[in-house]
Design an enzyme around this catalytic site. Sequence first.
Site, PDB file in Angstrom:
ATOM      1  CD  GLU A 179      46.218  47.883  82.846  1.00 24.56           C
ATOM      2  OE1 GLU A 179      47.092  46.994  83.006  1.00 24.56           O
ATOM      3  OE2 GLU A 179      46.312  49.020  83.342  1.00 24.56           O
ATOM      4  CD  GLU A 204      38.891  47.508  79.563  1.00 23.91           C
ATOM      5  OE1 GLU A 204      39.050  48.749  79.512  1.00 23.91           O
ATOM      6  OE2 GLU A 204      38.985  46.855  80.613  1.00 23.91           O
TER       7      GLU A 204
END
Length: 344
Positions: free
Chosen positions: A310, A168
């Site tokens: 991420e 994310e």
Amino acid sequence: MKILDLVSTTDARLSLALGDAIDNKTKPLGSLGRLEELARQIGLVQATTTPTILDPAILVFAGDHGVVAEGVSAYPQEVTWQMVENFLAGGAAINVFARQNACAIHVVDAGVNHAFGERAGLIDRKVAFGTRNFAVEPAMSGDECAGALERGFALMRDLPGNVVGFGEMGIGNTTAAAALMHKLTGAPAGQCVGAGTGLSPDGVLRKQSVIEAAVRKHAGVADPLDVLATFGGFEIAMMAGAMLEGARMRKLLLIDGFIVTSALLVAARLQPAILDYCVFAHCSSEHGHRLMLEHLHAKPLLHLNLRLGEGTGSALCLPLLHAAVNFLNQMATFSSAQVSERAD
């Protein structure tokens, strides 16, 4: 909105067969430790004694959060779209680690406060240009939350392969994740709130006070989907939907750090059997993640003091998945190698 039931991977006969296959390899019993547990889990998820890792991919969901108006982040909101550009250019940590491990990346605009236009490599599933400020009003309407979940379902249905990792990006999303954790687990806000992208101690206390005040303001919210709509983000909701659909399709789910695990908290409240399909990549150094994992009875594979997000932890644990299925499929047995077994 109907959430389809998930089937538990519990299968006593298959579990016994996998155990026999693992124990008959040319090694002392249990000597490959967590890899043996991982091999058994992957076999149960795929319903076979010869599991595979096919076309692994990481979905990186990006979204913005209205609560940043409360001063809860060390970085300005535009960093979200700037980092999406970095993902698309191949320059972020997740790009490096995914390339290293031959893993595809799919970047999803779930609700970034920026108009990207049509871009190669960007999957546009934008629900809105960021959520609203949950310190003032619910972050999402019920329809927006349902729409994000449904887009997550559809994304997973279109994804090839049998292993998917989650990542994310979203300035302010540690605040949303901490609020979800506080509300769904009952842990004190002080145990849920961390520095995020690098807040000072005073900044952490401010974030905590914002969350506590918001939870008091929305005290009547209890249903998991209502909690998600009130405190979550579009990227968190879309991840939860993708996780649920991925488990329904019997894919192995790689759970990254604090924010990804907050999405799983919601998904597990809706369908507890989803935990059978989850491999917890690592324990983040973000304050609260260890307690969140304990709440889920999760055993993370790695402890590297990561707190980037991420999907980096998801990418880094991929070699361990390959090792687990490869030893199960390729390692000789005592009989095939004509190696003597233990006398007892």
